[in-house]
Design a protein around this motif. Structure first.
Motif, PDB file in Angstrom:
ATOM      1  N   ALA A 129       0.836  -1.216   0.000  1.00 37.87           N
ATOM      2  CA  ALA A 129       0.000   0.000   0.000  1.00 37.87           C
ATOM      3  C   ALA A 129       0.860   1.251   0.000  1.00 37.87           C
ATOM      4  O   ALA A 129       0.488   2.275   0.552  1.00 37.87           O
ATOM      5  N   SER A 137       3.268   3.492  -2.801  1.00 39.15           N
ATOM      6  CA  SER A 137       3.915   3.663  -4.112  1.00 39.15           C
ATOM      7  C   SER A 137       5.398   3.918  -3.947  1.00 39.15           C
ATOM      8  O   SER A 137       6.202   3.480  -4.767  1.00 39.15           O
ATOM      9  N   THR A 152      -5.555   7.188  -6.270  1.00 43.88           N
ATOM     10  CA  THR A 152      -5.813   8.048  -5.113  1.00 43.88           C
ATOM     11  C   THR A 152      -6.788   9.166  -5.466  1.00 43.88           C
ATOM     12  O   THR A 152      -7.730   9.444  -4.714  1.00 43.88           O
ATOM     13  N   GLY A 197       3.470   8.857  -1.079  1.00 49.16           N
ATOM     14  CA  GLY A 197       3.210   7.475  -1.506  1.00 49.16           C
ATOM     15  C   GLY A 197       3.321   6.487  -0.368  1.00 49.16           C
ATOM     16  O   GLY A 197       4.069   5.519  -0.429  1.00 49.16           O
ATOM     17  N   ILE A 198       2.570   6.743   0.704  1.00 49.07           N
ATOM     18  CA  ILE A 198       2.612   5.851   1.868  1.00 49.07           C
ATOM     19  C   ILE A 198       1.187   5.427   2.229  1.00 49.07           C
ATOM     20  O   ILE A 198       0.230   6.074   1.799  1.00 49.07           O
ATOM     21  N   ALA A 256      -2.260   7.717   3.059  1.00 51.74           N
ATOM     22  CA  ALA A 256      -1.899   9.134   2.970  1.00 51.74           C
ATOM     23  C   ALA A 256      -3.045   9.983   2.443  1.00 51.74           C
ATOM     24  O   ALA A 256      -3.191  11.148   2.807  1.00 51.74           O
ATOM     25  N   SER A 257      -3.912   9.401   1.611  1.00 55.04           N
ATOM     26  CA  SER A 257      -4.931  10.247   0.998  1.00 55.04           C
ATOM     27  C   SER A 257      -6.007  10.683   1.977  1.00 55.04           C
ATOM     28  O   SER A 257      -6.747  11.615   1.691  1.00 55.04           O
ATOM     29  N   ASP A 270      -6.863   0.841   0.005  1.00 55.37           N
ATOM     30  CA  ASP A 270      -5.549   1.467  -0.144  1.00 55.37           C
ATOM     31  C   ASP A 270      -4.629   0.564  -0.970  1.00 55.37           C
ATOM     32  O   ASP A 270      -3.922   1.013  -1.873  1.00 55.37           O
ATOM     33  N   ARG A 278      -5.840   0.821  -4.606  1.00 56.44           N
ATOM     34  CA  ARG A 278      -5.581   2.080  -5.318  1.00 56.44           C
ATOM     35  C   ARG A 278      -4.084   2.290  -5.514  1.00 56.44           C
ATOM     36  O   ARG A 278      -3.652   2.909  -6.490  1.00 56.44           O
ATOM     37  N   THR A 279      -3.266   1.769  -4.581  1.00 55.75           N
ATOM     38  CA  THR A 279      -1.822   1.916  -4.755  1.00 55.75           C
ATOM     39  C   THR A 279      -1.356   1.130  -5.984  1.00 55.75           C
ATOM     40  O   THR A 279      -0.517   1.610  -6.753  1.00 55.75           O
ATOM     41  N   ASN A 327      -2.188   3.234  -8.821  1.00 56.49           N
ATOM     42  CA  ASN A 327      -1.234   4.351  -8.913  1.00 56.49           C
ATOM     43  C   ASN A 327       0.039   3.919  -9.628  1.00 56.49           C
ATOM     44  O   ASN A 327       0.541   4.607 -10.531  1.00 56.49           O
TER      45      ASN A 327
HETATM   46  N1  ASP Z   1      -1.150   4.507  -0.383  1.00 57.53           N
HETATM   47  C1  ASP Z   1      -1.218   5.316  -1.556  1.00 57.53           C
HETATM   48  C2  ASP Z   1       0.084   5.217  -2.333  1.00 57.53           C
HETATM   49  O1  ASP Z   1       1.111   4.979  -1.759  1.00 57.53           O
HETATM   50  C3  ASP Z   1      -1.526   6.740  -1.247  1.00 57.53           C
HETATM   51  C4  ASP Z   1      -2.954   6.832  -0.746  1.00 57.53           C
HETATM   52  O2  ASP Z   1      -3.862   6.900  -1.586  1.00 57.53           O
HETATM   53  O3  ASP Z   1      -3.178   6.804   0.456  1.00 57.53           O
HETATM   54  O4  ASP Z   1       0.112   5.358  -3.518  1.00 57.53           O
END
Ligand code: ASP
Length: 442
Positions: free
Chosen positions: A289, A291, A328, A368-369, A372-373, A406, A409-410, A413
């Protein structure tokens, strides 16, 4: 006997994690004090996962810095730099725009927030108390509405480079590396040559370490996913089902239709080949999760398995890992409209349009953690005038199912970034992508 390819090993690890995690969760459901075996299994797998995650994070700062510096030195002259930069940003903006519009359509069509009063009450009761402190902190910071959107960009120029690196603020690090690479390429020849040799060999060493760490990905993935499923289980989907389905549907449309169409018609490449080439990175993105933590694998897969050049990948991928977050942006849009539906807050077209814009802007600044969104979502909710109490409750509700969304979506991403690399590489006249039979480019 030959070892199976990396993506198969990761997939096997992921399947094992699902079976073990869900079984353990099922066996201990409703048990107040978890048995010793459960604790030990959770501790052991989490330990393994953290080791892998730490190793990946360990290389992110030197990888981003050296890749961008080398990338910019190679891109060289201002004309090339401008052209590549322009194309990259144009692609990011286009794919991001498609993503938010997809999210907006899904949430308006499925209306996951328009629920029966009893289900609404259950959802409100699910709100997790665990994160209330974090939510309260983020709420305080986001009080200025639109200004907090702008402040996200302030981080682009860090006052202290080392603090930015230590805090994982990649945006600041990227900005500095871009500048350094650019000005190295402007140095007199003797300085430029020695600097170029230094950064290139540094980058080669970091890439070698990265490759070594990636070899442990199946163990890492197993260690990351098992404890998550052991503690979360799947029962929450019963309550949050429609919301989760809306997000997952939007993400699926983006990953399986929109991005592949861009690959097919803009880059003229077969999308399935790209999925196959990027699969180790996508599975790792799903498991971590994050990026940023996946970036080492994204770069390795895009170069070796997809065949995109160093020049293009060292520029587009580190930048994309923080700046380009299609999944995200889509998620932010769905959450905001979902919460408006849930709390009965009217959202006209103009407000929805400003949500689209803010989702696009804030997704650029989101780190990218994991999770985070959620901070960006608080910023948007504040800016469109949500009452503070509903924001805290709403984010609490979303937190409940955030982990699995998460993870998904990661992966989207990371897939978006890798598509950008292919589209831009092809537009620069590169050929011979996707070497046959799993052969890799050196
Ligand atoms: N976890 C997602 C990422 O690292 C960021 C997020 O949408 O919280 O791409």
């Amino acid at each position: 006997m030959n070892k199976p390819a990396l993506h198969w090993r990761i997939l096997i690890a992921l399947s094992l994690a699902f079976v073990i995690g869900i079984t353990a969760n099922y066996l201990t459901e409703g048990v107040g004090n978890k048995p010793v075996w459960f604790d030990n299994l959770e501790y052991g797998t989490r330990y393994l996962g953290t080791l892998f995650l730490n190793a990946l994070k360990m290389v992110v700062v030197p990888l981003v810095t050296t890749s961008i510096i080398c990338g910019i030195i190679n891109v060289g002259g201002e004309k090339d730099f401008g052209r590549l930069g322009g194309k990259t940003l144009a692609f990011y903006a286009t794919s991001g725009f498609f993503a938010v519009v997809t999210g907006l359509l899904c949430v308006n069509l499925l209306q996951p927030g328009k629920v029966e009063p009893e289900l609404r009450a259950t959802m409100l009761a699910q709100e997790s108390a665990v994160h209330q402190d974090e939510i309260a902190g983020a709420l305080e910071n986001a009080n200025d509405g639109f200004r907090s959107v702008l402040e996200i960009f302030q981080r682009m120029i860090p006052s202290n480079l080392f603090v930015a690196a230590a805090e994982g603020q990649l945006l600041g690090l990227i900005f500095f590396s871009l500048l350094l690479g650019f000005f190295i390429s402007k140095l007199p020849e003797n300085h430029r040559e020695s600097q170029t040799r230094f950064w290139e060999s540094f980058n080669a060493a970091i890439l070698a370490i990265t490759k070594f760490i990636i070899g442990f990905a199946p163990f890492g993935v197993f260690g990351l996913v098992t404890p998550t499923l052991m503690t979360t289980g799947t029962e929450l989907f019963g309550v949050m089902g429609k919301f989760a389905v809306t997000v997952l549907l939007g993400l699926a449309i983006h990953a399986f239709f929109i991005l592949p169409l861009l690959l097919k018609f803009v880059a003229r490449e077969k999308p399935w080949k790209h999925f196959y080439a990027m699969s180790p990175a996508l599975l790792t993105a799903f498991s971590t999760a994050s990026s940023s933590a996946t970036l080492p694998l994204t770069m390795e897969c895009a170069r070796k398995r997809a065949g995109v050049s160093h020049k293009v990948t060292s520029f587009t991928l580190p930048l994309g890992a923080t700046v380009n977050m299609d999944g995200t942006a889509l998620f932010e849009c769905v959450v905001v409209v979902f919460l408006a539906q849930l709390f009965g807050i009217e959202m006209g077209l103009v407000t929805q349009f400003s949500v689209v814009l803010m989702a696009l802007l804030t997704s650029i600044g989101v780190a990218g953690i994991p999770s985070a969104s959620l901070v960006a979502i608080i910023v948007i909710l504040n800016a469109v005038g949500f009452p503070e109490a509903s924001i805290a409750t709403g984010i609490g509700i979303v937190y409940v199912v955030d982990r699995i969304l998460d993870m998904t979506r990661t992966a989207v991403n990371v897939f978006g970034d890798s598509c950008a690399a292919v589209v831009i590489g092809k537009s620069e006249g590169e050929t011979d992508y996707y070497p046959e039979n799993g052969a890799t480019k050196s």
